[in-house]
Design a protein around this motif. Structure first.
Motif, PDB file in Angstrom:
ATOM      1  N   LEU B  64       0.857  -1.234  -0.025  1.00  0.00           N
ATOM      2  CA  LEU B  64       0.047   0.074   0.056  1.00  0.00           C
ATOM      3  C   LEU B  64       0.885   1.076  -0.071  1.00  0.00           C
ATOM      4  N   VAL B  65       1.873   1.054   0.653  1.00  0.00           N
ATOM      5  CA  VAL B  65       2.885   2.437   1.004  1.00  0.00           C
ATOM      6  C   VAL B  65       3.456   2.670  -0.427  1.00  0.00           C
ATOM      7  N   VAL B  73       3.369  11.133  -5.397  1.00  0.00           N
ATOM      8  CA  VAL B  73       4.384  12.040  -5.423  1.00  0.00           C
ATOM      9  C   VAL B  73       4.646  12.459  -7.079  1.00  0.00           C
ATOM     10  N   PRO B  74       4.432  11.845  -8.048  1.00  0.00           N
ATOM     11  CA  PRO B  74       4.704  12.486  -9.161  1.00  0.00           C
ATOM     12  C   PRO B  74       3.759  13.639  -9.397  1.00  0.00           C
ATOM     13  N   PRO B  75       2.448  13.767  -8.795  1.00  0.00           N
ATOM     14  CA  PRO B  75       1.773  15.104  -9.336  1.00  0.00           C
ATOM     15  C   PRO B  75       2.449  16.363  -8.571  1.00  0.00           C
ATOM     16  N   ALA B  76       3.399  16.154  -7.678  1.00  0.00           N
ATOM     17  CA  ALA B  76       3.944  17.290  -7.096  1.00  0.00           C
ATOM     18  C   ALA B  76       5.068  17.666  -8.230  1.00  0.00           C
ATOM     19  N   PHE B  77       5.355  16.919  -8.958  1.00  0.00           N
ATOM     20  CA  PHE B  77       6.375  17.456  -9.856  1.00  0.00           C
ATOM     21  C   PHE B  77       5.789  17.651 -11.175  1.00  0.00           C
ATOM     22  N   ASP B  78       4.242  17.818 -11.238  1.00  0.00           N
ATOM     23  CA  ASP B  78       3.611  17.972 -12.353  1.00  0.00           C
ATOM     24  C   ASP B  78       3.343  16.767 -13.527  1.00  0.00           C
ATOM     25  N   ILE B  79       3.682  15.422 -13.021  1.00  0.00           N
ATOM     26  CA  ILE B  79       3.487  14.380 -13.766  1.00  0.00           C
ATOM     27  C   ILE B  79       2.259  13.906 -13.315  1.00  0.00           C
ATOM     28  N   ASP B  80       1.387  13.733 -14.594  1.00  0.00           N
ATOM     29  CA  ASP B  80      -0.004  13.315 -14.162  1.00  0.00           C
ATOM     30  C   ASP B  80       0.165  11.800 -14.339  1.00  0.00           C
ATOM     31  N   ILE B  81      -0.414  10.914 -13.242  1.00  0.00           N
ATOM     32  CA  ILE B  81      -0.533   9.474 -13.358  1.00  0.00           C
ATOM     33  C   ILE B  81      -1.709   9.262 -12.962  1.00  0.00           C
ATOM     34  N   SER B  82      -2.336   8.202 -13.811  1.00  0.00           N
ATOM     35  CA  SER B  82      -3.917   7.706 -13.398  1.00  0.00           C
ATOM     36  C   SER B  82      -3.830   6.818 -12.058  1.00  0.00           C
ATOM     37  N   GLY B  83      -4.959   6.583 -11.337  1.00  0.00           N
ATOM     38  CA  GLY B  83      -4.842   5.618 -10.416  1.00  0.00           C
ATOM     39  C   GLY B  83      -4.474   4.295 -10.911  1.00  0.00           C
ATOM     40  N   PHE B  84      -5.063   3.906 -12.196  1.00  0.00           N
ATOM     41  CA  PHE B  84      -4.794   2.754 -12.849  1.00  0.00           C
ATOM     42  C   PHE B  84      -3.256   2.366 -13.035  1.00  0.00           C
ATOM     43  N   ALA B  85      -2.483   3.461 -13.862  1.00  0.00           N
ATOM     44  CA  ALA B  85      -1.373   3.197 -14.041  1.00  0.00           C
ATOM     45  C   ALA B  85      -0.487   3.153 -12.913  1.00  0.00           C
ATOM     46  N   ALA B  86      -0.959   3.901 -11.850  1.00  0.00           N
ATOM     47  CA  ALA B  86      -0.151   4.049 -10.455  1.00  0.00           C
ATOM     48  C   ALA B  86      -0.028   2.520  -9.798  1.00  0.00           C
ATOM     49  N   VAL B  87      -1.138   1.864 -10.089  1.00  0.00           N
ATOM     50  CA  VAL B  87      -1.405   0.565  -9.297  1.00  0.00           C
ATOM     51  C   VAL B  87      -0.491  -0.417 -10.213  1.00  0.00           C
ATOM     52  N   VAL B  88      -0.604  -0.206 -11.370  1.00  0.00           N
ATOM     53  CA  VAL B  88       0.267  -1.325 -12.156  1.00  0.00           C
ATOM     54  C   VAL B  88       1.558  -1.158 -11.941  1.00  0.00           C
ATOM     55  N   VAL B  89       2.177  -0.013 -12.187  1.00  0.00           N
ATOM     56  CA  VAL B  89       3.432   0.326 -11.787  1.00  0.00           C
ATOM     57  C   VAL B  89       3.992  -0.251 -10.462  1.00  0.00           C
ATOM     58  N   ALA B  90       3.035   0.163  -9.319  1.00  0.00           N
ATOM     59  CA  ALA B  90       3.580  -0.096  -8.064  1.00  0.00           C
ATOM     60  C   ALA B  90       3.489  -1.556  -8.000  1.00  0.00           C
ATOM     61  N   LEU B  91       2.493  -2.387  -8.219  1.00  0.00           N
ATOM     62  CA  LEU B  91       2.459  -3.693  -8.382  1.00  0.00           C
ATOM     63  C   LEU B  91       3.411  -4.537  -9.220  1.00  0.00           C
ATOM     64  N   SER B  92       3.753  -3.810 -10.296  1.00  0.00           N
ATOM     65  CA  SER B  92       4.937  -4.372 -11.027  1.00  0.00           C
ATOM     66  C   SER B  92       6.036  -4.416 -10.286  1.00  0.00           C
ATOM     67  N   ILE B  93       6.653  -3.294  -9.641  1.00  0.00           N
ATOM     68  CA  ILE B  93       7.789  -3.021  -9.142  1.00  0.00           C
ATOM     69  C   ILE B  93       7.653  -4.081  -7.785  1.00  0.00           C
ATOM     70  N   PHE B  94       6.682  -4.159  -7.117  1.00  0.00           N
ATOM     71  CA  PHE B  94       6.619  -5.121  -6.286  1.00  0.00           C
ATOM     72  C   PHE B  94       6.671  -6.566  -6.614  1.00  0.00           C
ATOM     73  N   ALA B 159      -6.109  -1.217  -5.178  1.00  0.00           N
ATOM     74  CA  ALA B 159      -6.226  -0.271  -6.148  1.00  0.00           C
ATOM     75  C   ALA B 159      -7.751   0.724  -5.913  1.00  0.00           C
ATOM     76  N   TYR B 160      -8.412   0.044  -4.907  1.00  0.00           N
ATOM     77  CA  TYR B 160      -9.735   0.653  -4.530  1.00  0.00           C
ATOM     78  C   TYR B 160      -9.288   1.915  -3.577  1.00  0.00           C
TER      79      TYR B 160
END
Lengths: 305, 214
Positions: B64-65, B73-94, B159-160
């Motif tokens: 979850l972290v 974190v990315p929106p703080a640097f003006d990078i737009d990442i959707s919830g779906f993309a964030a979950v796929v990236v985070a779970l893939s890293i994991f 992802a919820y």
């Protein structure tokens, strides 16, 4: 031999340092007015929303009658109606447009979020405003800016229809177990109404009601509006306690530091609650809470009474 | 019972999202994992050290972290990442970190004589790994890999919390409206079970296949 040389070097370093410092000072002096200008020129979110042509609202999807999905998976509820009214003010939507989901949804986008995500989504600019039955607290007001209130909620008890209890008076002293949605003040919130209650907290309103259904608890402490909605939906299953306590105020929230945007939302809300556009608020209120409100009296403004 | 059948289309929308997330994650995680695992074993120190750091850091972070970091974190640097993309990236890293470790263990368990024999035949590094060592490592890689895939299906329910309408969120929404919590939760549990049972059968099938190939 070394000593003078080192002094010389030091002095040179000092000189260089001094030059660098004054250069920096010039740079800072030169930059400062620009920085201030840039700040002045940063457009208000109001401008951004109008230029984008779409309002992005953070809300939930699991709490009737506030924000939930109908059988077709479309968001409905009081918060959704209020967000539509904001879009109406921003983009001059007609009544025909407001009545047609395909029309108004071009001007209004919902980001469905868990209650925990309300503040992070606002601060990270994912949404323009939170319309998600958000309770005003001084602690939250340190992080976001609240608009004027649009509803006053209270806590009540929800019982199964065949429960021997009717409200806080007859359940107090019985050592009852009471369920409630997890929140920072959950235990005191319940015990302010039922002093000797054992409190059981749950991650969602639905699960706190499930605990009542399954007989794990004697009552569920719940928002008055939600309790009334559940009892109205299924009168054979639930009944609402005869009393309520601990009133709390619901408002929208915006990212801090944008006075223009906050003022606009406040002005619009105020007119829906007590002015020219009252009939829209009245309709949304009746549709979602089943209560017909009296229009504000003419003459002396109601706010100063 | 009729009410569950009425609500099934909404739950199935959630199943589609859950499957999309899980499949993307398992594919991406496996690619990262194979190269990560080989890098951990055979890489030069400048590759091995950061890979070791990646695996250890990610395995030490709650899923979850990781999702929250990628989402907020990315929106703080003006990078737009959707919830779906964030979950796929985070779970893939994991998943990548976990599968790296699985691949490393599997490949290390292949007797060193196999690699030496391949070397003696004149095979260079990649043919030696692809054609000789990895195929023999697969029987010990596939079972824990299946476990990780099942974990990812279940992990996708997080992802919820970043606004993705996967199966768990759809379940919450339907429960919120209908109040039929017990029935809908049981339906959701059966759907999760069906997905994971299919994944575990697929894993078992793969396992038989790679054994047969030997």
């Amino acid at each position: 031999m070394d000593q003078p040389q080192r002094t010389f070097t030091n002095r040179r370093t000092l000189l260089r340092g001094g030059a660098a410092l004054s250069g920096a000072a010039v740079a800072v002096a030169g930059l400062a007015p620009n920085a201030v200008l840039a700040q002045d020129a940063a457009p208000s979110r109001l401008t951004q929303v109008i230029e984008r042509g779409r309002l992005i609202v953070g809300t939930g999807a699991t709490n009737p009658p506030w924000h939930y999905e109908d059988a077709d998976g479309q968001l409905i509820g009081f918060d959704i109606e209020m967000a539509k009214l904001l879009a109406r003010g921003l983009f001059s939507l007609t009544d025909e447009q407001l009545a047609n989901r395909e029309e108004w949804s071009q001007y209004l986008e919902f980001v469905v979020e868990a209650a925990d995500a309300r503040i992070p989504n606002l601060l990270s600019d994912r949404i323009d405003i939170v319309c998600q039955f958000m309770t005003i607290t001084p602690a939250r007001a340190l992080e976001v800016e609240f608009t004027i209130p649009y509803y006053r909620e209270a806590v009540t008890l929800l019982f199964l229809a065949d429960s021997p209890y009717t409200g806080t008076e007859d359940i107090t002293g019985q050592g009852a177990t009471i369920a409630i949605l997890e929140n920072p003040t959950a235990v005191s919130m319940v015990q302010n109404g039922v002093a000797d209650a054992e409190v059981s907290t749950f991650d969602s309103v639905a699960n706190s009601v499930l605990a009542l259904d399954s007989g794990r608890v004697d009552a569920t402490a719940i928002d008055l509006s939600t309790g009334q909605h559940l009892a109205a939906q299924d009168p054979g299953k639930y009944k609402v306690g005869v009393d309520s306590w601990q009133p709390q105020t619901y408002a929208f929230a915006v990212k801090p530091g944008d006075q223009r945007w906050l003022n606009w939302v406040n002005t619009a809300l105020h007119e829906y609650l007590a002015g020219l556009d009252f009939s829209y608020y009245q309709t949304a209120f009746a549709d979602n809470f089943g209560v017909e409100l009296e229009p504000p009296p003419a003459g002396f403004p109601i706010e100063y009474r | 019972m009729a009410s569950i059948i009425d609500e099934l289309p909404l739950l199935l929308q959630g199943v589609v999202a859950t499957l999309q997330i899980s499949m993307l994650v398992v594919v991406a995680g496996s690619i990262v994992g194979v190269f990560g695992g080989l890098g951990l074993l055979f890489g030069p120190i400048w590759l091995r050290a950061p890979l070791r750091g990646y695996v250890d850091v990610v395995r030490g972070l709650p899923l979850l972290v990781t999702i929250f970091i990628i989402y907020y974190v990315p929106p703080a640097f003006d990078i737009d990442i959707s919830g779906f993309a964030a979950v796929v990236v985070a779970l893939s890293i994991f998943a990548g970190a976990h599968i790296s470790e699985i691949v490393r263990g599997g490949v290390a368990s292949v007797a060193k004589g196999q690699s030496d024999a391949a070397k003696a035949l004149g095979l260079t590094f990649w043919p030696r790994i692809w054609s000789v060592v990895l195929p023999q490592a697969l029987p010990s890689i596939i079972p824990p890999w299946t476990n990780t895939a099942i974990e990812m299906v279940k992990g996708s329910s997080l992802a919820y919390l970043v606004s993705v309408s996967e199966l768990l969120f759809q379940t919450y929404k339907v429960v919120g409206r209908t109040g039929a919590a017990m029935e809908i939760y049981i339906a959701a549990a059966l759907l999760y079970f069906a997905i994971n049972f299919a994944v575990s059968r697929f894993g078992a099938w793969l396992e038989r296949r790679v054994r047969y190939a030997l």
